[in-house]
Every structure is written in structure tokens, then in C-alpha cells.
Write an enzyme that holds these catalytic residues in place. Structure first.
Site, mmCIF file in Angstrom:
data_model
loop_
_atom_site.group_PDB
_atom_site.id
_atom_site.type_symbol
_atom_site.label_atom_id
_atom_site.label_comp_id
_atom_site.label_asym_id
_atom_site.label_seq_id
_atom_site.Cartn_x
_atom_site.Cartn_y
_atom_site.Cartn_z
ATOM 1 N N GLN A 294 -7.435 -4.098 2.080
ATOM 2 C CA GLN A 294 -7.674 -3.193 0.963
ATOM 3 C C GLN A 294 -8.572 -3.912 -0.044
ATOM 4 O O GLN A 294 -8.275 -5.029 -0.464
ATOM 5 C CB GLN A 294 -6.340 -2.815 0.299
ATOM 6 C CG GLN A 294 -6.442 -1.742 -0.775
ATOM 7 C CD GLN A 294 -6.444 -0.314 -0.238
ATOM 8 O OE1 GLN A 294 -6.125 -0.089 0.946
ATOM 9 N NE2 GLN A 294 -6.785 0.651 -1.062
ATOM 10 N N HIS B 150 -1.563 -10.233 -3.291
ATOM 11 C CA HIS B 150 -2.276 -9.332 -4.200
ATOM 12 C C HIS B 150 -2.898 -10.087 -5.389
ATOM 13 O O HIS B 150 -2.692 -9.712 -6.547
ATOM 14 C CB HIS B 150 -1.316 -8.257 -4.687
ATOM 15 C CG HIS B 150 -1.963 -6.981 -5.114
ATOM 16 N ND1 HIS B 150 -3.022 -6.932 -6.011
ATOM 17 C CD2 HIS B 150 -1.720 -5.699 -4.765
ATOM 18 C CE1 HIS B 150 -3.374 -5.680 -6.195
ATOM 19 N NE2 HIS B 150 -2.597 -4.904 -5.444
ATOM 20 N N SER B 151 -3.662 -11.128 -5.104
ATOM 21 C CA SER B 151 -4.330 -11.835 -6.199
ATOM 22 C C SER B 151 -5.537 -11.048 -6.689
ATOM 23 O O SER B 151 -6.233 -10.410 -5.907
ATOM 24 C CB SER B 151 -4.765 -13.227 -5.753
ATOM 25 O OG SER B 151 -3.672 -14.115 -5.849
ATOM 26 N N TYR B 152 -5.735 -11.088 -7.989
ATOM 27 C CA TYR B 152 -6.918 -10.494 -8.611
ATOM 28 C C TYR B 152 -7.916 -11.629 -8.834
ATOM 29 O O TYR B 152 -7.789 -12.401 -9.783
ATOM 30 C CB TYR B 152 -6.547 -9.853 -9.953
ATOM 31 C CG TYR B 152 -5.822 -8.538 -9.839
ATOM 32 C CD1 TYR B 152 -4.519 -8.486 -9.341
ATOM 33 C CD2 TYR B 152 -6.418 -7.351 -10.242
ATOM 34 C CE1 TYR B 152 -3.845 -7.284 -9.245
ATOM 35 C CE2 TYR B 152 -5.746 -6.138 -10.157
ATOM 36 C CZ TYR B 152 -4.466 -6.112 -9.656
ATOM 37 O OH TYR B 152 -3.796 -4.913 -9.565
ATOM 38 N N ASN C 113 0.830 -1.207 0.000
ATOM 39 C CA ASN C 113 0.000 0.000 0.000
ATOM 40 C C ASN C 113 0.871 1.266 0.000
ATOM 41 O O ASN C 113 2.060 1.190 -0.284
ATOM 42 C CB ASN C 113 -0.992 -0.020 1.174
ATOM 43 C CG ASN C 113 -2.337 0.580 0.798
ATOM 44 O OD1 ASN C 113 -2.391 1.661 0.238
ATOM 45 N ND2 ASN C 113 -3.393 -0.131 1.089
ATOM 46 N N ARG C 114 0.271 2.398 0.343
ATOM 47 C CA ARG C 114 0.963 3.662 0.157
ATOM 48 C C ARG C 114 1.639 4.172 1.419
ATOM 49 O O ARG C 114 1.132 3.972 2.521
ATOM 50 C CB ARG C 114 -0.021 4.710 -0.375
ATOM 51 C CG ARG C 114 -0.431 4.419 -1.798
ATOM 52 C CD ARG C 114 -1.507 5.341 -2.327
ATOM 53 N NE ARG C 114 -1.793 4.987 -3.720
ATOM 54 C CZ ARG C 114 -2.612 4.001 -4.086
ATOM 55 N NH1 ARG C 114 -3.254 3.297 -3.175
ATOM 56 N NH2 ARG C 114 -2.792 3.726 -5.361
ATOM 57 N N HIS D 241 3.445 -0.131 -2.610
ATOM 58 C CA HIS D 241 3.865 -1.535 -2.609
ATOM 59 C C HIS D 241 5.387 -1.715 -2.571
ATOM 60 O O HIS D 241 5.963 -2.515 -3.298
ATOM 61 C CB HIS D 241 3.281 -2.261 -3.826
ATOM 62 C CG HIS D 241 1.788 -2.396 -3.790
ATOM 63 N ND1 HIS D 241 1.068 -2.398 -2.624
ATOM 64 C CD2 HIS D 241 0.865 -2.528 -4.788
ATOM 65 C CE1 HIS D 241 -0.221 -2.537 -2.904
ATOM 66 N NE2 HIS D 241 -0.373 -2.608 -4.195
ATOM 67 N N ASP E 277 -11.316 1.222 -3.937
ATOM 68 C CA ASP E 277 -9.885 1.183 -3.642
ATOM 69 C C ASP E 277 -9.704 1.767 -2.254
ATOM 70 O O ASP E 277 -9.315 2.910 -2.086
ATOM 71 C CB ASP E 277 -9.102 1.995 -4.696
ATOM 72 C CG ASP E 277 -7.606 1.691 -4.644
ATOM 73 O OD1 ASP E 277 -7.181 0.890 -3.791
ATOM 74 O OD2 ASP E 277 -6.866 2.265 -5.473
ATOM 75 N N GLU F 163 -6.850 -7.504 -0.260
ATOM 76 C CA GLU F 163 -5.460 -7.482 0.207
ATOM 77 C C GLU F 163 -5.444 -7.304 1.718
ATOM 78 O O GLU F 163 -5.386 -6.178 2.211
ATOM 79 C CB GLU F 163 -4.703 -6.335 -0.453
ATOM 80 C CG GLU F 163 -4.732 -6.320 -1.957
ATOM 81 C CD GLU F 163 -4.438 -4.920 -2.506
ATOM 82 O OE1 GLU F 163 -3.398 -4.348 -2.163
ATOM 83 O OE2 GLU F 163 -5.280 -4.393 -3.258
#
Ligand SMILES: *[C@@H]1O[C@H](CO)[C@@H](O)[C@H](O)[C@H]1NC(C)=O
Ligand SMILES: *[C@@H]1O[C@H](CO)[C@@H](O)[C@H](O)[C@H]1NC(C)=O
Ligand SMILES: *[C@@H]1O[C@H](CO)[C@@H](O)[C@H](O)[C@H]1NC(C)=O
Ligand SMILES: *[C@@H]1O[C@H](CO)[C@@H](O)[C@H](O)[C@H]1NC(C)=O
Length: 366
Positions: free
Chosen positions: A303, A194-196, A92-93, A118, A262, A330
Site C-alpha cells: 500500500q 506502517h512507518s511514515y 488495511n480494509r 487495520h 492510497d 506498507e
């Protein structure tokens, strides 16, 4: 340091694009590894410790691959979406790409405007992990990957010894254990898988008609650059409220500024200090396949991202992924926690071990 890393990354790309054998920081060859338990198969690569596919039967017994990805390692080297990766050192940020810890100011690699996303340009999703152990078949197929992150990597302090274990458990359960030991300096650590996911199948189009439910009454409020303000607000009365299950697309058009979801949810019960306790975080269901997934985690946050920036990405079998073609859950610490003392701490002191458990349980409804 990041200049060196970038050169190294170019070297990896060059070697791979000439069809040679690739060696990462740790010396392991980049390869594809499978875990197989009956009709449940997970394919991974040690480049970025990534999940490439998760295949299980749908309601008609037909195999469905429920994560976005690519067919070849070469395409993963080009990936800008962190498909299937373990992201870190800090997922993340981090606002302003900087933080102060124990009186020392650290400047990080700013790879998302003025912020770090990330872990920087060459985060853990872009490095080659060592394959420590791989058991493909049996009652509990598993793989253990490790990565030795060095002092100053992307600006972060201290050596960090990281391992991730992926294991298939009976029946249709995928467990992920992320661990990181700080060796010589205190450092923030926040790893995330981080799987989509697209439970309708990776090539089934958008996920807007799938149902989700989150066990989170609050979320971390962010500014226009998605940096937390520090406020933790109730989801009640916002499009973020999934305390009861709703279709993903039911209120998504209200989120035009971010082109979709998001945000980080503060999972209910996150304040409890014991970081080994699993909490139910999310339930997801796609009526296209009848496949449902339950996510539990020891992490305080999650997330939720609806692949808003995935556009014209050519994936597996040549299928082209578009915005909202997947959802990411996430599980992780809160974003920018290193700059917000009121968030659960992500600092790991020398000798301490960070641990993050994540469990996916799949069910098929007839
Ligand atoms: C990687 O990206 C470059 C630039 O967009 C493109 O030319 C190349 O074909 C891509 N390689 C693969 C394997 O997708
Ligand atoms: C980054 O920060 C500078 C200085 O504060 C500002 O001028 C610029 O607009 C910022 N860039 C972004 C992408 O936010
Ligand atoms: C930290 O890592 C470097 C290599 O990146 C190594 O030379 C050094 O001995 C390590 N220090 C500790 C305390 O682990
Ligand atoms: C779910 O899918 C089944 C089988 O394809 C279909 O019969 C049913 O109408 C669908 N239900 C909803 C609510 O879309």
C-alpha cells in the site's frame, strides 16, 4: 469483546496520563528502546511495536531523522495515524467489516465507515507488546516483541501468537521480521509496518519532490470506500505508474478524490507461491538530504499512502505535520483478501506460521 478492549485502552491512557507505570496485556512496561550501530539509530516503543525514529547521516554527515513520530509515549496513545506501528491482525480494509471462513460468519469491529481498518479500533498498533529480547549495541542490534492475540479480539477467530523483530544490519539496513502462529482456529493474518517516511527529514515539509520507483505493473482497483472490486489492473496510463522513477508529486493532483496516493500495488512476481522469496518493491530518493531507500519484501502487495489525512498533527520537536508530509510503503497482503478468492490467500490454519520479511536499505548520494 471490543467494549472490554476499549475500557482496557482507556485504563492504559488513564494510567499513563497520571505518569504511572504502564502494563499492557502481556505485562511488559511501556517503554522506549533503542538500537544503535555507529551513527545509525532506531528508537522504538513496545506500545504498538512502533518505530519512533530512524536516524542516519545525510550527504553532509548531518544526522537526519527520516520518520514522522512523537517525542513521548503519551502522544502515541493519542495517535490516530498508526505512526510507525505494526498494524494487524489484518492490515488495511475488510469490506463490510465481515467475512466467512470455513462456513462460519465473522463480524468485525467497523472502525472505518462500514469497514474494518487495520484490525479494528484496538488493533495491534494500540496494544502493548512484550519485550522478549533487546540487544541495543553490537554488530546486529535487535529487539523482539511479542503479542498474544486472543480468540474474538476485534472479532477475529482464534488465538494468534505474534512476534516482530527489528534488527540493524550493516551498513544502514533495517530488517523487520513479522511472524504469527495460529493456535486453535483458522484466521486471516496480514501484518504491515506502517512507518511514515520522509527521507528529506521528518521536519522538512512535503515529499512531493522526492522520487519513487515501484516494481509493480498492476494494482488492485477499489470503490469509493477504498474496498477492492476484485479487479487487478495495469498501472500503465494511470497516475499510479511508477515503473520508471518519477517525483511523487508529478501527477498527484489527478487524485483529488483520495487527496493523494492510497492504493495497493500488486508487486511483480507476487504470484510465485514461495512466500519467503524477497522481491524488490520500491526505491525512494530525496534530494534534500541525498538519502535513498530500497525496500524489499516477501509480501505480495504494497500500500502506497502519501499521508493524505495527516493534518495539523503536532509531532517531534513541536513540528506540525501536514498532508503529504510523508510516504508509507506498507508491504502486505492484498486488502480485503479474505473476501476475494482471486487474491493471494491470507488465511493461516492452526499450527501454521505466517511470515513476512521486510528490508530497508539506505544509501546516501553525495
Ligand atoms: C490527547 O488528545 C486530547 C484530545 O484531543 C488532548 O486534549 C490531549 O492534550 C492529548 N494528549 C497528548 C499527550 O497529546
Ligand atoms: C453503511 O451501510 C449502510 C447500510 O447499507 C448505509 O446506509 C450507509 O450509508 C453506510 N455508511 C457508510 C459510511 O458507507
Ligand atoms: C487461548 O487464549 C486464552 C487466553 O486468551 C487461553 O485461556 C487459552 O488457553 C488459549 N487457547 C489455546 C489453544 O492456546
Ligand atoms: C540536488 O541537491 C543538490 C545539493 O543540494 C543541488 O546542488 C542540486 O541542484 C539538486 N538537484 C536537483 C535535481 O534538484
Amino acid at each position: 469483546m471490543s467494549k472490554f478492549s476499549f475500557l482496557f485502552f482507556c485504563l492504559i491512557i488513564t494510567v499513563v496520563s497520571f505518569g504511572g507505570i504502564v502494563n499492557g496485556h502481556g505485562g511488559s512496561k511501556v517503554g522506549i528502546y533503542e538500537l544503535k550501530r555507529g551513527d545509525f539509530t532506531v528508537k522504538l516503543t513496545n506500545f504498538g511495536a512502533r518505530i519512533m525514529s530512524v536516524v542516519l547521516p545525510d550527504r553532509n554527515g548531518k544526522p537526519a531523522d527520516v520518520v514522522l513520530g512523537y517525542d513521548s509515549i503519551k502522544e502515541y496513545l493519542n495517535d490516530t495515524s498508526s505512526f510507525g506501528a505494526i498494524v494487524g491482525r489484518v492490515a488495511n480494509r475488510i469490506g463490510g467489516a465481515q467475512f466467512t471462513l470455513n462456513g462460519i460468519h465473522y463480524k468485525l469491529d467497523a472502525n472505518d465507515g462500514n469497514n474494518t481498518l487495520h484490525g479494528g479500533r484496538l488493533g495491534f498498533n494500540k496494544v502493548t507488546w512484550n519485550v522478549k529480547k533487546h540487544v541495543k549495541y553490537g554488530p546486529t542490534p535487535f529487539i523482539v516483541l511479542s503479542y498474544d492475540s486472543f480468540d474474538g479480539e476485534e472479532g477475529f477467530p482464534g488465538n494468534l501468537s505474534v512476534t516482530v523483530t527489528y534488527a540493524l544490519l550493516h551498513p544502514y539496513k533495517l530488517g523487520v521480521i513479522m511472524k504469527a502462529k495460529a493456535l486453535n482456529k483458522a484466521t486471516p493474518v496480514n501484518l504491515a509496518a506502517h512507518s511514515y517516511w520522509n527521507l528529506g527529514g521528518h521536519n522538512s515539509g512535503d515529499i512531493l519532490s522526492d522520487e519513487v520507483q515501484f516494481f509493480a505493473s498492476r494494482y488492485t482497483v477499489v470503490d469509493s470506500h477504498l474496498i477492492p472490486t476484485g479487479k487487478i489492473a495495469p498501472v500503465k496510463g494511470t497516475p499510479f505508474d511508477f515503473l520508471k522513477h518519477h517525483k511523487v508529486g508529478s501527477r498527484i493532483t489527478e487524485l483529488s478524490a483520495t487527496l493523494g496516493y492510497d492504493l495497493n500495488y500488486a508487486l511483480d512476481g507476487y504470484e510465485k507461491k514461495d512466500n519467503k522469496v524477497m522481491k524488490l518493491a520500491a526505491m525512494v530518493y530525496s534530494n534534500k538530504t541525498g538519502i535513498g531507500m530500497k525496500i524489499s519484501t516477501s509480501a505480495p502487495g504494497m500500500q502506497f499512502y502519501t499521508a493524505n489525512h495527516v493534518k495539523n498533527v503536532k509531532g517531534k520537536g513541536g513540528y506540525v505535520y501536514q498532508p503529504h508530509s510523508a510516504y508509507c510503503f506498507e508491504t502486505q497482503g492484498f486488502p480485503d483478501a479474505v473476501n476475494h478468492p482471486n487474491f493471494p490467500s491470507t488465511i493461516v490454519n492452526p499450527g501454521q506460521v505466517y511470515t513476512h520479511f521486510l528490508l530497508h536499505e539506505f544509501v546516501t548520494k553525495i
